[in-house]
Each structure stands twice: as structure tokens, then as C-alpha cells.
Design a protein around this motif. Structure first.
Motif, PDB file in Angstrom:
ATOM      1  N   MET A 158       0.812  -1.185   0.000  1.00  0.00           N
ATOM      2  CA  MET A 158       0.000   0.000   0.000  1.00  0.00           C
ATOM      3  C   MET A 158       0.865   1.263   0.000  1.00  0.00           C
ATOM      4  O   MET A 158       0.540   2.220  -0.684  1.00  0.00           O
ATOM      5  N   MET A 159       1.950   1.231   0.762  1.00  0.00           N
ATOM      6  CA  MET A 159       2.840   2.384   0.831  1.00  0.00           C
ATOM      7  C   MET A 159       3.529   2.629  -0.507  1.00  0.00           C
ATOM      8  O   MET A 159       3.781   3.771  -0.865  1.00  0.00           O
ATOM      9  N   ARG A 160       3.826   1.541  -1.177  1.00  0.00           N
ATOM     10  CA  ARG A 160       4.515   1.672  -2.447  1.00  0.00           C
ATOM     11  C   ARG A 160       3.602   2.377  -3.478  1.00  0.00           C
ATOM     12  O   ARG A 160       4.071   3.224  -4.239  1.00  0.00           O
ATOM     13  N   VAL A 161       2.341   2.065  -3.507  1.00  0.00           N
ATOM     14  CA  VAL A 161       1.379   2.699  -4.407  1.00  0.00           C
ATOM     15  C   VAL A 161       1.234   4.172  -4.038  1.00  0.00           C
ATOM     16  O   VAL A 161       1.196   5.059  -4.912  1.00  0.00           O
ATOM     17  N   LEU A 162       1.188   4.466  -2.749  1.00  0.00           N
ATOM     18  CA  LEU A 162       1.078   5.858  -2.285  1.00  0.00           C
ATOM     19  C   LEU A 162       2.314   6.649  -2.698  1.00  0.00           C
ATOM     20  O   LEU A 162       2.194   7.791  -3.177  1.00  0.00           O
ATOM     21  N   HIS A 163       3.503   6.058  -2.542  1.00  0.00           N
ATOM     22  CA  HIS A 163       4.737   6.736  -2.941  1.00  0.00           C
ATOM     23  C   HIS A 163       4.760   6.973  -4.444  1.00  0.00           C
ATOM     24  O   HIS A 163       5.171   8.045  -4.919  1.00  0.00           O
ATOM     25  N   THR A 164       4.301   6.019  -5.204  1.00  0.00           N
ATOM     26  CA  THR A 164       4.264   6.160  -6.657  1.00  0.00           C
ATOM     27  C   THR A 164       3.300   7.282  -7.051  1.00  0.00           C
ATOM     28  O   THR A 164       3.610   8.099  -7.925  1.00  0.00           O
ATOM     29  N   VAL A 221       4.947  10.639  -6.232  1.00  0.00           N
ATOM     30  CA  VAL A 221       6.001  10.962  -7.208  1.00  0.00           C
ATOM     31  C   VAL A 221       5.360  11.423  -8.517  1.00  0.00           C
ATOM     32  O   VAL A 221       5.806  12.397  -9.138  1.00  0.00           O
ATOM     33  N   LEU A 222       4.312  10.754  -8.978  1.00  0.00           N
ATOM     34  CA  LEU A 222       3.613  11.165 -10.202  1.00  0.00           C
ATOM     35  C   LEU A 222       2.980  12.551 -10.035  1.00  0.00           C
ATOM     36  O   LEU A 222       3.007  13.365 -10.961  1.00  0.00           O
ATOM     37  N   ALA A 223       2.420  12.809  -8.860  1.00  0.00           N
ATOM     38  CA  ALA A 223       1.833  14.120  -8.591  1.00  0.00           C
ATOM     39  C   ALA A 223       2.912  15.199  -8.608  1.00  0.00           C
ATOM     40  O   ALA A 223       2.702  16.307  -9.124  1.00  0.00           O
ATOM     41  N   LEU A 224       4.091  14.910  -8.059  1.00  0.00           N
ATOM     42  CA  LEU A 224       5.192  15.882  -8.075  1.00  0.00           C
ATOM     43  C   LEU A 224       5.681  16.136  -9.498  1.00  0.00           C
ATOM     44  O   LEU A 224       5.989  17.278  -9.867  1.00  0.00           O
ATOM     45  N   ILE A 225       5.747  15.090 -10.306  1.00  0.00           N
ATOM     46  CA  ILE A 225       6.165  15.262 -11.701  1.00  0.00           C
ATOM     47  C   ILE A 225       5.137  16.109 -12.459  1.00  0.00           C
ATOM     48  O   ILE A 225       5.491  17.009 -13.223  1.00  0.00           O
ATOM     49  N   ALA A 226       3.847  15.853 -12.241  1.00  0.00           N
ATOM     50  CA  ALA A 226       2.795  16.643 -12.895  1.00  0.00           C
ATOM     51  C   ALA A 226       2.854  18.094 -12.435  1.00  0.00           C
ATOM     52  O   ALA A 226       2.727  19.024 -13.247  1.00  0.00           O
ATOM     53  N   ALA A 227       3.068  18.313 -11.142  1.00  0.00           N
ATOM     54  CA  ALA A 227       3.163  19.677 -10.620  1.00  0.00           C
ATOM     55  C   ALA A 227       4.372  20.394 -11.209  1.00  0.00           C
ATOM     56  O   ALA A 227       4.303  21.588 -11.557  1.00  0.00           O
ATOM     57  N   ALA A 228       5.489  19.685 -11.345  1.00  0.00           N
ATOM     58  CA  ALA A 228       6.690  20.290 -11.937  1.00  0.00           C
ATOM     59  C   ALA A 228       6.435  20.662 -13.391  1.00  0.00           C
ATOM     60  O   ALA A 228       6.855  21.727 -13.868  1.00  0.00           O
ATOM     61  N   ALA A 229       5.721  19.821 -14.126  1.00  0.00           N
ATOM     62  CA  ALA A 229       5.401  20.109 -15.523  1.00  0.00           C
ATOM     63  C   ALA A 229       4.501  21.346 -15.624  1.00  0.00           C
ATOM     64  O   ALA A 229       4.702  22.220 -16.480  1.00  0.00           O
ATOM     65  N   VAL A 230       3.519  21.447 -14.744  1.00  0.00           N
ATOM     66  CA  VAL A 230       2.614  22.604 -14.747  1.00  0.00           C
ATOM     67  C   VAL A 230       3.387  23.871 -14.408  1.00  0.00           C
ATOM     68  O   VAL A 230       3.230  24.912 -15.052  1.00  0.00           O
ATOM     69  N   VAL A 231       4.260  23.810 -13.405  1.00  0.00           N
ATOM     70  CA  VAL A 231       5.049  24.976 -13.005  1.00  0.00           C
ATOM     71  C   VAL A 231       5.974  25.390 -14.146  1.00  0.00           C
ATOM     72  O   VAL A 231       6.141  26.582 -14.439  1.00  0.00           O
ATOM     73  N   TYR A 232       6.584  24.418 -14.835  1.00  0.00           N
ATOM     74  CA  TYR A 232       7.465  24.720 -15.959  1.00  0.00           C
ATOM     75  C   TYR A 232       6.688  25.412 -17.082  1.00  0.00           C
ATOM     76  O   TYR A 232       7.154  26.389 -17.657  1.00  0.00           O
ATOM     77  N   ARG A 233       5.468  24.901 -17.365  1.00  0.00           N
ATOM     78  CA  ARG A 233       4.648  25.512 -18.415  1.00  0.00           C
ATOM     79  C   ARG A 233       4.248  26.935 -18.050  1.00  0.00           C
ATOM     80  O   ARG A 233       4.310  27.844 -18.876  1.00  0.00           O
TER      81      ARG A 233
END
Length: 133
Positions: free
Chosen positions: A1-7, A10-22
Motif C-alpha cells: 500500500m505504501m509503495r502505491v502511495l509513494h508512486t 512521485v507522479l503528482a510531483l512530476i505533474a506539478a513540476a510540468a505545470v510549473v514549468y509551463r
């Protein structure tokens, strides 16, 4: 369960970084457009200033006087040329009814002056005999 939460994090952070970059890229692009427009405005203001200076130079009274003396054959105004309003001719009288005068000149006697010809007169029906209904 923790592994899915961490994944998911991480995906949310990558999406947020992409939005901030745009957003950063769009802000940079808009800042460049503003700088370009300000530069164009400054160039236009300089051009307007140059045109106003040229207009002032061309309309200089001393320059115009010199051009008039060089190209025009004008003479100074003599005192006898100055007149007052008493020497002006009388104003011609205007015809108060120019259309009526034109009609009289055409000789349109016997014609109804109110008839325009735009509406045909309605024929009057013959009278009915007394006995018939």
C-alpha cells in the motif's frame, strides 16, 4: 500500500513540476512580448518627436516668408486698396419661391398645383336610378 502511495506522490510531483514549468515558460514569453511592445512604443514616440520637429521647422514663419518672397509675385497692400463695408455691393435678392417661379415660367395654368401625379384619381360612380336598389 505504501509503495502505491509513494508512486502516486512521485507522479503528482512530476505533474506539478510540468505545470510549473509551463506557467514559467508562458510568463517568460509574455514578459518578452511586453518588452518588445515597449521597445516599439519607444521607437514610435521617437518617430513622432522627429516628425513634430520637422513640422515645426517647415512651418517656421521666417522660412515661409523667404519662400513666399522667392516664388510668389506679391506686392504690399496699398492704403487705397483698403475699403470699408459701405463700398461693398448689395446682396442679391433671393427668390422666396423658386419652384413657383419655375412653374409660372413653364406656363402650367389650369393645372391643380397640389396634384403630384403619384396617385390616380378614383372615378366617381354614376348615380343610381331612383327606383332600383
Amino acid at each position: 500500500m505504501m509503495r502505491v502511495l509513494h508512486t502516486l506522490v512521485v507522479l503528482a510531483l512530476i505533474a506539478a513540476a510540468a505545470v510549473v514549468y509551463r506557467v514559467k515558460y508562458e510568463a517568460t514569453r509574455h514578459a518578452e512580448q511586453v518588452a518588445r511592445i515597449r521597445l516599439e512604443i519607444n521607437r514610435e514616440r521617437e518617430a513622432i518627436g522627429e516628425l513634430q520637429a520637422e513640422w515645426a521647422r517647415l512651418n517656421n514663419p521666417a522660412r515661409l516668408q523667404a519662400l513666399a518672397e522667392r516664388h510668389l509675385t506679391l506686392k504690399p497692400l496699398a492704403i487705397p486698396q483698403i475699403h470699408d463695408l459701405r463700398n461693398l455691393p448689395e446682396k442679391p435678392s433671393l427668390d422666396p419661391d423658386p419652384i413657383g417661379t419655375m412653374l409660372e415660367a413653364l406656363g402650367t395654368t389650369g393645372v391643380d398645383p397640389t396634384a403630384t401625379g403619384s396617385v390616380r384619381p378614383t372615378p366617381v360612380p354614376p348615380p343610381r336610378p331612383q327606383g332600383a336598389r
